[in-house]
Design a protein around this motif. Sequence first.
Motif, short mmCIF file in Angstrom:
data_model
loop_
_atom_site.label_atom_id
_atom_site.label_comp_id
_atom_site.label_asym_id
_atom_site.label_seq_id
_atom_site.Cartn_x
_atom_site.Cartn_y
_atom_site.Cartn_z
N ALA A 1 0.56 -5.34 6.36
CA ALA A 1 0.85 -4.82 5.02
C ALA A 1 2.25 -4.20 4.97
O ALA A 1 2.79 -3.74 5.99
CB ALA A 1 -0.19 -3.77 4.64
N VAL B 1 4.09 -0.96 3.57
CA VAL B 1 3.58 0.38 3.32
C VAL B 1 4.71 1.32 2.91
O VAL B 1 5.76 1.36 3.56
CB VAL B 1 2.88 0.96 4.57
CG1 VAL B 1 2.32 2.35 4.28
CG2 VAL B 1 1.76 0.03 5.06
N ASP C 1 -1.27 -2.82 -4.35
CA ASP C 1 -2.64 -3.26 -4.10
C ASP C 1 -3.57 -2.11 -3.74
O ASP C 1 -4.76 -2.14 -4.10
CB ASP C 1 -2.66 -4.30 -2.97
CG ASP C 1 -1.80 -5.51 -3.30
OD1 ASP C 1 -2.13 -6.21 -4.27
OD2 ASP C 1 -0.80 -5.72 -2.59
N ALA C 2 -3.05 -1.12 -3.04
CA ALA C 2 -3.93 -0.06 -2.53
C ALA C 2 -3.18 1.26 -2.44
O ALA C 2 -2.01 1.32 -2.06
CB ALA C 2 -4.48 -0.44 -1.15
N LEU C 3 -3.90 2.31 -2.79
CA LEU C 3 -3.42 3.68 -2.60
C LEU C 3 -4.39 4.41 -1.67
O LEU C 3 -5.60 4.41 -1.92
CB LEU C 3 -3.35 4.42 -3.93
CG LEU C 3 -3.20 5.96 -3.86
CD1 LEU C 3 -1.90 6.35 -3.17
CD2 LEU C 3 -3.30 6.58 -5.25
N LEU D 1 -2.53 -0.27 8.78
CA LEU D 1 -2.06 -1.14 7.71
C LEU D 1 -0.88 -1.99 8.18
O LEU D 1 -0.81 -3.19 7.89
CB LEU D 1 -1.65 -0.30 6.50
CG LEU D 1 -2.80 0.28 5.68
CD1 LEU D 1 -2.28 1.39 4.77
CD2 LEU D 1 -3.48 -0.80 4.85
N ALA E 1 0.84 -1.19 0.00
CA ALA E 1 0.00 0.00 0.00
C ALA E 1 0.88 1.25 0.00
O ALA E 1 1.99 1.25 0.54
CB ALA E 1 -0.91 0.02 1.22
N ASN F 1 -10.80 -0.08 0.77
CA ASN F 1 -9.67 -0.57 -0.03
C ASN F 1 -9.41 -2.05 0.19
O ASN F 1 -8.39 -2.56 -0.27
CB ASN F 1 -8.41 0.24 0.27
CG ASN F 1 -8.22 1.41 -0.68
OD1 ASN F 1 -9.05 1.65 -1.54
ND2 ASN F 1 -7.13 2.13 -0.54
N SER F 2 -10.33 -2.74 0.84
CA SER F 2 -10.17 -4.17 1.10
C SER F 2 -10.96 -4.99 0.10
O SER F 2 -11.85 -4.50 -0.60
CB SER F 2 -10.63 -4.51 2.52
OG SER F 2 -12.05 -4.50 2.60
#
Length: 252
Positions: A24, A26, A73-75, A19, A2, A219-220
Motif C-alpha cells: 500500500a 501510506v 481507500d482506508a483510514l 500496510l 491509506a 479495512n480490507s
Amino acid sequence: MAIVTGAGAGLGLGMTVRLLDEGAHVVAGDLDTSRLDRLRHPNLISLPGDVTDPTTADALVSAALDIGTGRIDALFNNAGIALFAPAEELENAQWDRVIAVNLSACWYVASAVGRVMIAQRGGAILNTASGAGLAAVTDGLAYVASKHGVVGLTRSLAVDWGRYGIRVNALAPGFTSTGMTESFREQAPDLYAARASRVPLGGRAGTIDEQVAMALFLNSDEASYTTGLIAVVDGGTHALSAGYSPRPPVAL
C-alpha cells in the motif's frame, strides 16, 4: 492508498509497516515522525502534525490525494493518549486534552477523509477505541469517556455513511504489549503480573501484530459487509465477569 494517524509508535507504527509490506501507499501522521522517517520506504509519506488541529487532517488528505490515484481507500484513525488520575483530582486542562486527542481529533480526520470517500462512493474507516470504551477503568475518567465517545462516533458514522458505501468500524484493544505496558512491567512487575492474570486466553498481554491483523482485516475487502462493529481484541477479558478470575494457563 491509506492514511494512518498516531503512526509514530506502537499500534500505529505496526499498522503502517504492515500496510507497506502489503504494497500500500501510506500517508502516516504523528507529532513525532522520527521512527517513520527511518523506514525510508518509497511508498511512505510521513507528516508531522497535531491532529487536534483540523488543518492537520486536511494536510493528510491532500498528501494522500497528491501521491495516490485520487482515492483514499482506508483510514486508520489511531491517534490517542492515555491519562489516569482519580476523578476528584482530574484537572480541566487534562480532561480537555484527552477529549481533544482521542475524540475530537478522531472526528476531524474522519470528517476530512469522509468527504473524499463520499465523493468516490466507498472506503473503509477504522477508529481505535479501547476496552475502556465499553467499560470503566479505575482512575481513567477522561480516557474512558473519550473512548466511549469513539464507540458512539463509530456506530453513528457507520449508520450515516453506509448509503455511500463507506464502512466504519472500531478496534477495541485490550491489554497489549507496547512501550507503555513494557514500562509498566519494569516499574511494577507485581501489578503487571496481576493484570496479565486477568486475561483468560493464556494470562498474557496481546501483541501489536495480533491487533494489527484485526485492523487490516476490518479495512480490507474481505470485511465488505462489516460496518458498525466494535471489535474487542483482548484475549477474552471483556467476556469475563469482574466477579471472577480465570483459571491459570495450563502448561502445554
